[in-house]
Design a protein around this motif. Structure first.
Motif, mmCIF file in Angstrom:
data_model
loop_
_atom_site.group_PDB
_atom_site.id
_atom_site.type_symbol
_atom_site.label_atom_id
_atom_site.label_comp_id
_atom_site.label_asym_id
_atom_site.label_seq_id
_atom_site.Cartn_x
_atom_site.Cartn_y
_atom_site.Cartn_z
ATOM 1 N N PHE A 1 -4.465 -1.473 -8.011
ATOM 2 C CA PHE A 1 -5.565 -0.429 -8.047
ATOM 3 C C PHE A 1 -5.197 0.543 -7.541
ATOM 4 C CE2 PHE A 1 -6.737 -4.910 -6.968
ATOM 5 C CZ PHE A 1 -8.152 -5.104 -7.720
ATOM 6 N N HIS A 2 -5.983 1.819 -7.777
ATOM 7 C CA HIS A 2 -5.795 3.230 -7.402
ATOM 8 C C HIS A 2 -7.093 3.359 -6.386
ATOM 9 C CE1 HIS A 2 -2.681 4.816 -10.145
ATOM 10 N NE2 HIS A 2 -3.219 3.757 -11.020
ATOM 11 N N SER B 1 -5.427 9.389 -1.295
ATOM 12 C CA SER B 1 -5.317 8.352 -2.499
ATOM 13 C C SER B 1 -4.278 7.750 -2.151
ATOM 14 C CB SER B 1 -5.419 9.223 -3.800
ATOM 15 O OG SER B 1 -6.647 9.894 -3.957
ATOM 16 N N VAL B 2 -4.342 6.168 -2.324
ATOM 17 C CA VAL B 2 -3.455 5.412 -2.413
ATOM 18 C C VAL B 2 -3.241 4.139 -3.551
ATOM 19 C CG1 VAL B 2 -3.278 5.268 0.289
ATOM 20 C CG2 VAL B 2 -4.715 3.488 -0.982
ATOM 21 N N VAL B 3 -2.405 3.485 -3.734
ATOM 22 C CA VAL B 3 -2.129 2.535 -4.686
ATOM 23 C C VAL B 3 -1.827 1.405 -3.857
ATOM 24 C CG1 VAL B 3 -0.951 1.786 -6.880
ATOM 25 C CG2 VAL B 3 -1.136 4.265 -6.439
ATOM 26 N N LEU B 4 -2.676 0.214 -4.317
ATOM 27 C CA LEU B 4 -2.503 -1.063 -3.890
ATOM 28 C C LEU B 4 -2.069 -1.968 -4.994
ATOM 29 C CD1 LEU B 4 -3.390 -3.059 -1.605
ATOM 30 C CD2 LEU B 4 -5.589 -3.113 -2.318
ATOM 31 N N VAL B 5 -0.626 -2.238 -4.514
ATOM 32 C CA VAL B 5 0.007 -3.084 -5.640
ATOM 33 C C VAL B 5 0.423 -4.436 -5.195
ATOM 34 C CG1 VAL B 5 2.178 -2.917 -7.171
ATOM 35 C CG2 VAL B 5 1.184 -0.805 -6.402
ATOM 36 N N VAL C 1 1.123 -1.140 0.019
ATOM 37 C CA VAL C 1 -0.119 0.090 0.122
ATOM 38 C C VAL C 1 1.011 1.212 -0.085
ATOM 39 C CG1 VAL C 1 -1.880 1.144 1.150
ATOM 40 C CG2 VAL C 1 -1.805 -1.221 1.310
ATOM 41 N N LEU C 2 0.801 2.149 -0.997
ATOM 42 C CA LEU C 2 1.611 3.263 -1.223
ATOM 43 C C LEU C 2 0.867 4.369 -1.238
ATOM 44 C CD1 LEU C 2 3.765 1.307 -3.872
ATOM 45 C CD2 LEU C 2 4.530 1.969 -1.703
ATOM 46 N N LEU C 3 1.403 5.721 -1.110
ATOM 47 C CA LEU C 3 0.819 6.895 -1.088
ATOM 48 C C LEU C 3 0.837 7.355 -2.570
ATOM 49 C CD1 LEU C 3 -0.884 9.446 0.413
ATOM 50 C CD2 LEU C 3 1.601 10.131 0.645
ATOM 51 N N ARG C 4 -0.252 7.837 -3.119
ATOM 52 C CA ARG C 4 -0.062 8.340 -4.545
ATOM 53 C C ARG C 4 0.786 9.635 -4.431
ATOM 54 N NH1 ARG C 4 -3.335 9.849 -7.993
ATOM 55 N NH2 ARG C 4 -3.119 8.573 -9.971
ATOM 56 N N PRO C 5 1.865 9.936 -5.260
ATOM 57 C CA PRO C 5 2.430 11.122 -5.204
ATOM 58 C C PRO C 5 1.614 12.513 -5.517
ATOM 59 C CG PRO C 5 3.677 9.611 -6.544
ATOM 60 C CD PRO C 5 2.283 9.045 -6.228
ATOM 61 N N ARG C 6 0.629 12.210 -6.296
ATOM 62 C CA ARG C 6 -0.451 13.095 -6.465
ATOM 63 C C ARG C 6 -1.869 12.790 -6.102
ATOM 64 N NH1 ARG C 6 0.346 17.172 -9.936
ATOM 65 N NH2 ARG C 6 -1.566 16.879 -11.025
ATOM 66 N N GLN C 7 -2.449 13.632 -5.455
ATOM 67 C CA GLN C 7 -3.915 13.348 -4.729
ATOM 68 C C GLN C 7 -5.098 13.840 -5.234
ATOM 69 O OE1 GLN C 7 -3.723 11.673 -0.822
ATOM 70 N NE2 GLN C 7 -2.171 10.697 -2.392
ATOM 71 N N PRO C 8 -5.836 12.863 -6.270
ATOM 72 C CA PRO C 8 -6.939 13.400 -6.681
ATOM 73 C C PRO C 8 -7.776 13.623 -5.757
ATOM 74 C CG PRO C 8 -6.321 11.342 -7.924
ATOM 75 C CD PRO C 8 -5.258 11.669 -6.806
ATOM 76 N N THR C 9 -7.861 12.920 -4.621
ATOM 77 C CA THR C 9 -8.436 13.207 -3.223
ATOM 78 C C THR C 9 -7.365 12.944 -2.067
ATOM 79 O OG1 THR C 9 -9.455 11.144 -3.065
ATOM 80 C CG2 THR C 9 -10.793 12.592 -4.237
ATOM 81 N N LEU C 10 -7.781 13.617 -1.061
ATOM 82 C CA LEU C 10 -6.846 13.212 0.187
ATOM 83 C C LEU C 10 -6.834 11.681 0.554
ATOM 84 C CD1 LEU C 10 -4.984 14.505 2.129
ATOM 85 C CD2 LEU C 10 -7.160 14.742 3.737
ATOM 86 N N TYR D 1 -12.239 2.080 -6.160
ATOM 87 C CA TYR D 1 -11.239 1.195 -6.657
ATOM 88 C C TYR D 1 -10.952 1.227 -8.351
ATOM 89 C CZ TYR D 1 -11.293 -0.642 -1.682
ATOM 90 O OH TYR D 1 -11.224 -0.446 -0.602
ATOM 91 N N LEU D 2 -9.839 1.805 -8.780
ATOM 92 C CA LEU D 2 -9.863 1.758 -10.016
ATOM 93 C C LEU D 2 -8.430 0.803 -10.416
ATOM 94 C CD1 LEU D 2 -9.902 5.714 -10.617
ATOM 95 C CD2 LEU D 2 -11.655 4.022 -10.778
ATOM 96 N N MET D 3 -8.884 0.003 -11.472
ATOM 97 C CA MET D 3 -7.855 -1.102 -11.977
ATOM 98 C C MET D 3 -7.654 -0.712 -13.338
ATOM 99 S SD MET D 3 -7.484 -5.147 -12.221
ATOM 100 C CE MET D 3 -7.120 -5.393 -10.691
ATOM 101 N N LEU D 4 -6.668 -0.011 -13.548
ATOM 102 C CA LEU D 4 -6.189 0.663 -15.165
ATOM 103 C C LEU D 4 -5.333 -0.189 -15.569
ATOM 104 C CD1 LEU D 4 -6.870 4.393 -14.064
ATOM 105 C CD2 LEU D 4 -8.595 2.891 -15.033
ATOM 106 N N MET D 5 -4.067 -0.502 -15.206
ATOM 107 C CA MET D 5 -3.134 -0.823 -15.867
ATOM 108 C C MET D 5 -2.851 -0.797 -17.138
ATOM 109 S SD MET D 5 -3.943 -4.399 -13.684
ATOM 110 C CE MET D 5 -3.591 -5.510 -15.115
ATOM 111 N N MET D 6 -2.800 0.501 -17.574
ATOM 112 C CA MET D 6 -2.495 1.017 -18.945
ATOM 113 C C MET D 6 -1.047 1.476 -19.043
ATOM 114 S SD MET D 6 -5.019 0.247 -20.373
ATOM 115 C CE MET D 6 -4.874 1.046 -22.373
ATOM 116 N N VAL D 7 -0.464 2.145 -17.899
ATOM 117 C CA VAL D 7 0.739 2.643 -17.914
ATOM 118 C C VAL D 7 1.675 1.621 -17.084
ATOM 119 C CG1 VAL D 7 2.326 4.380 -17.227
ATOM 120 C CG2 VAL D 7 0.169 4.995 -18.131
#
Length: 145
Positions: free
Chosen positions: A92-93, A35-39, A24-33, A80-86
């Motif tokens: 998940f975001h 926001s994390v990434v679950l990898v 579980v990581l903190l997103r560097p840029r926060q769309p909302t306070l 929960y967003l699972m995009l996996m494009m980049v």
């Protein structure tokens, strides 16, 4: 050793928690306070390729993520967003959602997409001291076994 997605999102500096299968990581840029990434830590690039252990661990991690974010952000909804494009590794975001702006250490964090789909931009890049405070609060709120 972190995978490419963990590294791209700042592991280990942005790490909030880690289990045998997930980070579980903190997103560097926060769309909302908050926001994390679950990898996923397994070498998988498709959700269906995860092991049974990773799926079982995901349930435990999601429960903890939601408890942590409920305490720190007091979200009204969660996406929960699972995009996996980049970044092709399974991840998940996780975006806490709220109708009223949130703040931490004096910096404001709107939810620009509320009440509709999440808006990934504009995102707030927290000042270094705000980022450190947010990480400290999230780590402290991570439920222990």
């Amino acid at each position: 050793m972190p995978n490419a997605t963990e590294t791209r999102f700042g592991d280990p500096d942005t790490r909030i928690a880690q289990t045998s299968c997930w980070t579980v990581l903190l997103r560097p840029r926060q769309p909302t306070l908050g926001s994390v990434v679950l990898v996923c830590r397994e070498p998988a690039q498709a959700f269906g390729a995860l092991s049974a252990d990773a799926f079982a661990d995901l349930q435990r991690v999601v429960t903890r993520v939601e408890a942590m974010l409920r305490e720190v952000v007091a979200y009204e909804r969660i996406n929960y967003l699972m995009l996996m494009m980049v970044d092709p590794d399974v991840h998940f975001h996780v975006l806490p959602r709220y109708s009223a702006e949130r703040s931490i250490a004096g910096q404001m964090f709107p939810d620009s997409g509320w009440p509709g789909p999440p808006a990934l931009e504009p995102a707030v890049a927290p000042d270094p001291q705000v980022r450190a405070e947010l990480l400290a609060r999230l780590r402290a709120a991570w439920p222990q076994d």
